[in-house]
Scaffold this motif. Structure first.
Motif, PDB file in Angstrom:
ATOM      1  N   GLY A 138      18.512 -15.059  19.624  1.00 42.74           N
ATOM      2  CA  GLY A 138      17.164 -15.044  20.196  1.00 42.74           C
ATOM      3  C   GLY A 138      16.666 -13.620  20.404  1.00 42.74           C
ATOM      4  N   SER A 139      17.608 -12.626  20.406  1.00 45.75           N
ATOM      5  CA  SER A 139      17.170 -11.231  20.611  1.00 45.75           C
ATOM      6  C   SER A 139      16.160 -10.847  19.536  1.00 45.75           C
ATOM      7  N   ARG A 140      15.194 -10.049  19.921  1.00 41.57           N
ATOM      8  CA  ARG A 140      14.162  -9.619  18.960  1.00 41.57           C
ATOM      9  C   ARG A 140      14.672  -8.480  18.102  1.00 41.57           C
ATOM     10  N   VAL A 141      14.331  -8.491  16.847  1.00 45.92           N
ATOM     11  CA  VAL A 141      14.686  -7.389  15.948  1.00 45.92           C
ATOM     12  C   VAL A 141      13.427  -6.556  15.785  1.00 45.92           C
ATOM     13  N   THR A 142      13.490  -5.295  16.190  1.00 47.90           N
ATOM     14  CA  THR A 142      12.263  -4.481  16.118  1.00 47.90           C
ATOM     15  C   THR A 142      12.553  -3.202  15.348  1.00 47.90           C
TER      16      THR A 142
ATOM     17  N   GLU B 273       0.987  -3.854  12.099  1.00 44.45           N
ATOM     18  CA  GLU B 273       1.199  -4.846  11.028  1.00 44.45           C
ATOM     19  C   GLU B 273       2.661  -5.306  11.037  1.00 44.45           C
ATOM     20  N   PHE B 274       3.571  -4.347  11.192  1.00 50.13           N
ATOM     21  CA  PHE B 274       4.992  -4.710  11.206  1.00 50.13           C
ATOM     22  C   PHE B 274       5.283  -5.653  12.368  1.00 50.13           C
ATOM     23  N   ARG B 275       4.643  -5.390  13.518  1.00 47.88           N
ATOM     24  CA  ARG B 275       4.942  -6.193  14.708  1.00 47.88           C
ATOM     25  C   ARG B 275       4.449  -7.622  14.600  1.00 47.88           C
ATOM     26  N   ARG B 276       3.624  -7.859  13.606  1.00 52.14           N
ATOM     27  CA  ARG B 276       3.182  -9.256  13.438  1.00 52.14           C
ATOM     28  C   ARG B 276       4.367 -10.132  13.019  1.00 52.14           C
ATOM     29  N   LEU B 277       5.382  -9.491  12.484  1.00 56.78           N
ATOM     30  CA  LEU B 277       6.577 -10.266  12.102  1.00 56.78           C
ATOM     31  C   LEU B 277       7.402 -10.537  13.354  1.00 56.78           C
TER      32      LEU B 277
ATOM     33  N   SER C  47       0.832  -1.192   0.000  1.00 54.07           N
ATOM     34  CA  SER C  47       0.000   0.000   0.000  1.00 54.07           C
ATOM     35  C   SER C  47       0.872   1.250   0.000  1.00 54.07           C
ATOM     36  N   PRO C  48       0.545   2.221  -0.852  1.00 54.38           N
ATOM     37  CA  PRO C  48       1.369   3.432  -0.904  1.00 54.38           C
ATOM     38  C   PRO C  48       1.363   4.178   0.429  1.00 54.38           C
ATOM     39  N   SER C  49       0.338   3.965   1.230  1.00 56.16           N
ATOM     40  CA  SER C  49       0.300   4.689   2.508  1.00 56.16           C
ATOM     41  C   SER C  49       1.126   3.963   3.573  1.00 56.16           C
ATOM     42  N   GLY C  50       1.717   2.826   3.224  1.00 57.85           N
ATOM     43  CA  GLY C  50       2.577   2.114   4.175  1.00 57.85           C
ATOM     44  C   GLY C  50       1.798   1.172   5.065  1.00 57.85           C
ATOM     45  N   ILE C  51       2.518   0.441   5.913  1.00 59.21           N
ATOM     46  CA  ILE C  51       1.848  -0.482   6.836  1.00 59.21           C
ATOM     47  C   ILE C  51       1.890   0.137   8.231  1.00 59.21           C
ATOM     48  N   SER C  52       0.990  -0.310   9.055  1.00 61.29           N
ATOM     49  CA  SER C  52       0.966   0.252  10.408  1.00 61.29           C
ATOM     50  C   SER C  52       2.031  -0.457  11.244  1.00 61.29           C
ATOM     51  N   ILE C  53       2.384   0.171  12.360  1.00 58.52           N
ATOM     52  CA  ILE C  53       3.380  -0.443  13.229  1.00 58.52           C
ATOM     53  C   ILE C  53       2.882  -1.796  13.741  1.00 58.52           C
TER      54      ILE C  53
ATOM     55  N   SER D  52      25.939 -14.474  12.807  1.00 57.06           N
ATOM     56  CA  SER D  52      24.568 -14.182  13.225  1.00 57.06           C
ATOM     57  C   SER D  52      23.765 -13.676  12.041  1.00 57.06           C
ATOM     58  N   VAL D  53      22.520 -14.100  11.974  1.00 56.76           N
ATOM     59  CA  VAL D  53      21.633 -13.706  10.877  1.00 56.76           C
ATOM     60  C   VAL D  53      20.314 -13.238  11.493  1.00 56.76           C
ATOM     61  N   VAL D  54      19.440 -12.715  10.634  1.00 55.80           N
ATOM     62  CA  VAL D  54      18.110 -12.344  11.125  1.00 55.80           C
ATOM     63  C   VAL D  54      17.102 -13.348  10.568  1.00 55.80           C
ATOM     64  N   LEU D  55      16.318 -13.919  11.481  1.00 60.43           N
ATOM     65  CA  LEU D  55      15.370 -14.975  11.098  1.00 60.43           C
ATOM     66  C   LEU D  55      13.948 -14.450  11.204  1.00 60.43           C
ATOM     67  N   VAL D  56      13.143 -14.722  10.167  1.00 61.98           N
ATOM     68  CA  VAL D  56      11.702 -14.482  10.300  1.00 61.98           C
ATOM     69  C   VAL D  56      11.180 -15.732  10.997  1.00 61.98           C
ATOM     70  N   ALA D  57      10.933 -15.584  12.307  1.00 60.90           N
ATOM     71  CA  ALA D  57      10.734 -16.776  13.126  1.00 60.90           C
ATOM     72  C   ALA D  57       9.301 -17.290  13.089  1.00 60.90           C
ATOM     73  N   ASN D  58       8.343 -16.445  12.669  1.00 64.13           N
ATOM     74  CA  ASN D  58       6.960 -16.937  12.684  1.00 64.13           C
ATOM     75  C   ASN D  58       6.401 -17.163  11.277  1.00 64.13           C
ATOM     76  N   LEU D  59       7.300 -17.431  10.344  1.00 64.48           N
ATOM     77  CA  LEU D  59       6.836 -17.786   9.000  1.00 64.48           C
ATOM     78  C   LEU D  59       6.289 -19.207   9.037  1.00 64.48           C
ATOM     79  N   LYS D  60       5.199 -19.418   8.287  1.00 62.94           N
ATOM     80  CA  LYS D  60       4.631 -20.770   8.272  1.00 62.94           C
ATOM     81  C   LYS D  60       5.693 -21.760   7.761  1.00 62.94           C
TER      82      LYS D  60
END
Ligand code: ME8
Length: 641
Positions: free
Chosen positions: A637-641, A540-544, A532-538, A594-602
């Motif tokens: 394990g640290s969260r990336v926010t 929505e981002f936090r769902r990652l 969306s051109p208006s961007g995502i809400s915070i 160390s890498v960044v993992l999308v941990a809640n991907l199906k």
């Protein structure tokens, strides 16, 4: 130091059986270093050879119904053939059975005896035949050899001893004063610990070995095989036989050895040299082992891999490239023919081969095969900068003996040149009559980048650099380090079309990710238009759920050229992730990072492996890819926010 020659040695190998890929590994690495220093205009002495005495040789010969000299002759002839096949540019091949070597050993034995550093006594200890190592009971681990864990046999006999204990403090001081003496640093710590436990005098003669160098004036005894073998480095440097060469050559710049014999080179050898009043080598570098899964490739385990057969199948440069690029030099690494094939397909055929092919095709099509003039200033010097950075990076890596890093720097230049083509789009410039001079510069820069690449590759590869140069209209005489300076291509040189540098090897059917060479596993590319051109809400981002993850293990996925399987530590949890990054990273590049993992991907199943998430990487759309990770140490394990 007044020494003028850069002197590198390999271990002298036991000719108890044909050599395997592990021996080729050390020797090819030493060869690359020797070639690099010659390229820089230095005088180089590079020695290798065979260690023909001792119990192990006697047993191997007996098993084959031969006398040790007959076995040695047969194997040595194969060793020399193998080094010719691998284009090993040694200056001297020393056999410990040669009279010139026996003369050195006997003279030095006498000298040490005269000065009281060798005395006769009674030896009561244990012998590990595979390692040819003597141990006191106090050093054994569970009654076995502390180095290799194999059983030892009790030995009680009259023996000559070297007063090694005398040199303990001087050796520890040397370690403190020369932190680069033993590398990698972890091996220095092992040596310091070993010496701090106390150095005993070393038994240096045996009574029950028939084929050895006789102790002067007491031929019932023969010189202990390691004492004999270490002195090869003086024999080949010209000690006794060529004093003027010896003074130019000694001390050695680098003794390159496998990690299991660092102790002989970093403890016993320097104490012998101290006793002889000779300077110590600059560095003992203990590289890691090539393993088959978890087992060291070795003669005694019988799991041999014949380098001759590999060269026959893939060519000398592919094998040399694989050996030097695949495993970070110093670390252990797993040998795999599949990984070799991938290196050929990705690095050599795809990146390097295509760059040459495309460049020659464009110079031919757009300028009649003639390298156009260079109009400095018209074209931003991005490729020139990439080449200069690569030259500096190779220099730095070679000084540290990080051969894999040197090759990675060259790969970086090749990739930069391929990106440059995509970026400048010479075919579009060709259609635009106003862009003629711009096109000339682009073509010139590509030819020049390839010329520099060929010179940078010349310590590592032995056929390819010459081929590249001849295709570009240059000749071999230009292979000198100072010729890596930008701008030596003469406009007007003529390029010639050629067969591909490397042919792709069809390994297996294309794998799942053929269409998605991103690290995203099976998930589809994000659809840019859907954002969306208006961007995502915070929210929505936090769902990652993005987490820092530590790569614990990493292996290639069978039958899938582009896939790596990573085992990740994420806090308390361990995750498996399959990622399509094998064309960009070797497993060894990733372990410990160390890498960044999308941990809640199906989770998805890829090649029958359950992949639990995806790691993030940046890609620029034309083939470059870079894994994203934290800038400084932070807990897995640290969260990336
Ligand atoms: O030790 N991975 O000879 P050697 C990596 N004669 N390198 C390997 C390897 C592997 N799997 N297997 C062997 C001796 N090597 C003595 C040396 S020197 C004064 C006397 C390489 O025939 C590595 O360099 O057992 C190792 O140190 C050497 O071969 C051992 O060869």
């Amino acid at each position: 130091m007044s020494r003028q020659t850069w002197f590198i040695t390999t271990p002298i190998y036991y000719p108890s059986d044909n050599l395997h890929i592990g021996h080729a590994y050390t020797t090819v690495a030493a060869d690359a270093l020797a070639r690099y220093h010659r390229l820089r205009g230095e005088e180089v002495w590079f020695s290798t050879g065979t260690d023909e005495h001792g119990q192990k040789m006697e047993r191997a010969a007996r098993d084959q119904g031969l006398e040790p000299p007959a076995l040695a002759d047969r194997v040595v002839s194969g060793v020399k053939d193998l080094w010719a096949t691998l284009h090993i540019s040694y200056d001297d091949f020393v056999r410990t059975s040669e009279p010139r070597h026996a003369a050195v050993v006997q003279a030095l034995f006498e000298q040490l005896k005269r000065q009281g550093d060798i005395y006769k006594g009674e030896y009561a200890g244990f012998y590990c035949e595979p390692d040819e190592a003597l141990w006191l009971e106090s050093r054994l681990v569970d009654g076995n050899c502390p180095d290799c864990g194999r059983p030892v046999t009790r030995v009680t006999e009259e023996s000559y001893f070297f007063r090694m204990s005398r040199y303990q403090d001087r050796l520890l001081q040397h370690f403190r004063d020369h932190p680069d003496f033993v590398e990698p640093a972890s091996r220095l710590h092992e040596m310091v610990n070993f010496v701090e436990q106390g150095l005993e005098d070393l038994s240096i003669s045996r009574k029950d070995v028939r084929f050895g160098i006789p102790v002067p004036d007491d031929p019932e005894h023969s010189v202990y095989v390691w004492f004999d073998a270490l002195l090869n480095y003086l024999t080949t440097a010209g000690y006794l036989s060529e004093p003027s060469r010896f003074s130019r050559t000694w001390p050695a710049s680098v003794h390159l050895v496998g990690k299991e014999i660092v102790r002989f080179h970093a403890v016993i050898w320097p104490t012998i040299l101290m006793a002889l009043g000779l300077p110590l080598p600059d560095r003992v570098f203990g590289h890691g082992w090539l393993l088959l899964e978890d087992t060291k490739i070795s003669k005694s385990l019988g799991n041999l891999i014949d380098p001759n057969a590999l060269v026959g199948r893939y060519g000398v440069d592919a094998v040399r490239y694989y050996l030097l690029r695949e495993v970070p030099f110093g670390a252990d690494g797993i040998y795999s023919e599949r990984a070799l094939v991938e290196r050929i397909n990705v690095d050599l055929a795809n990146d390097l081969g295509n760059l040459l092919h495309r460049t020659v095709a464009m110079v031919t099509q757009f300028n009649g095969g003639v390298v156009p003039p260079y109009r400095a200033g018209l074209e931003a010097p991005s490729l020139r900068r990439a080449a200069e950075l690569a030259v500096a990076a190779v220099e730095e890596a070679m000084d540290r003996l990080e051969l894999h890093r040197a090759i990675m720097a060259i790969q970086g230049l090749v990739r930069a040149a391929n990106r440059y083509i995509e970026d400048r789009r010479p075919w579009a410039l060709h259609r635009d009559p106003g862009a003629r001079e711009f096109l000339d510069d682009v073509l010139y820069n590509l030819v020049e980048a390839l010329r520099v690449t060929a010179i940078l590759l010349s310590p590592f590869l032995v056929e390819t650099p010459e081929r590249i140069l001849s295709v570009l209209g240059h000749d071999e005489a230009e292979v000198r380090w100072d010729a890596t300076a930008w701008g030596a291509t003469v406009p007007g040189s003529v390029v010639t079309a050629t067969d591909p540098l490397f042919r792709r090897i069809d390994s297996h059917a294309d794998e799942d990710l053929a269409e998605h060479p991103s690290p995203r596993g099976e998930s589809p590319e994000p659809d840019a238009a859907a954002v969306s051109p208006s961007g995502i809400s915070i929210d929505e981002f936090r769902r990652l759920d993005l987490r820092v993850a530590l790569v614990r293990e990493c292996v290639r996925v069978d039958n899938a050229d582009r896939l790596l399987k990573l085992t990740l530590e994420v806090g308390e949890e361990t995750r498996t992730v399959v990622s399509g990054i094998a064309a960009h990273y070797a497993p060894a590049d990733l372990v410990g990072r160390s890498v960044v993992l999308v941990a809640n991907l199906k989770p998805a199943t890829i090649r029958q492996i359950r992949s639990e998430g995806m790691i993030l990487a940046a890609s620029d759309g034309d083939g470059s890819l870079s894994i994203v990770g934290p800038w400084s140490d932070i807990a897995a394990g640290s969260r990336v926010t």
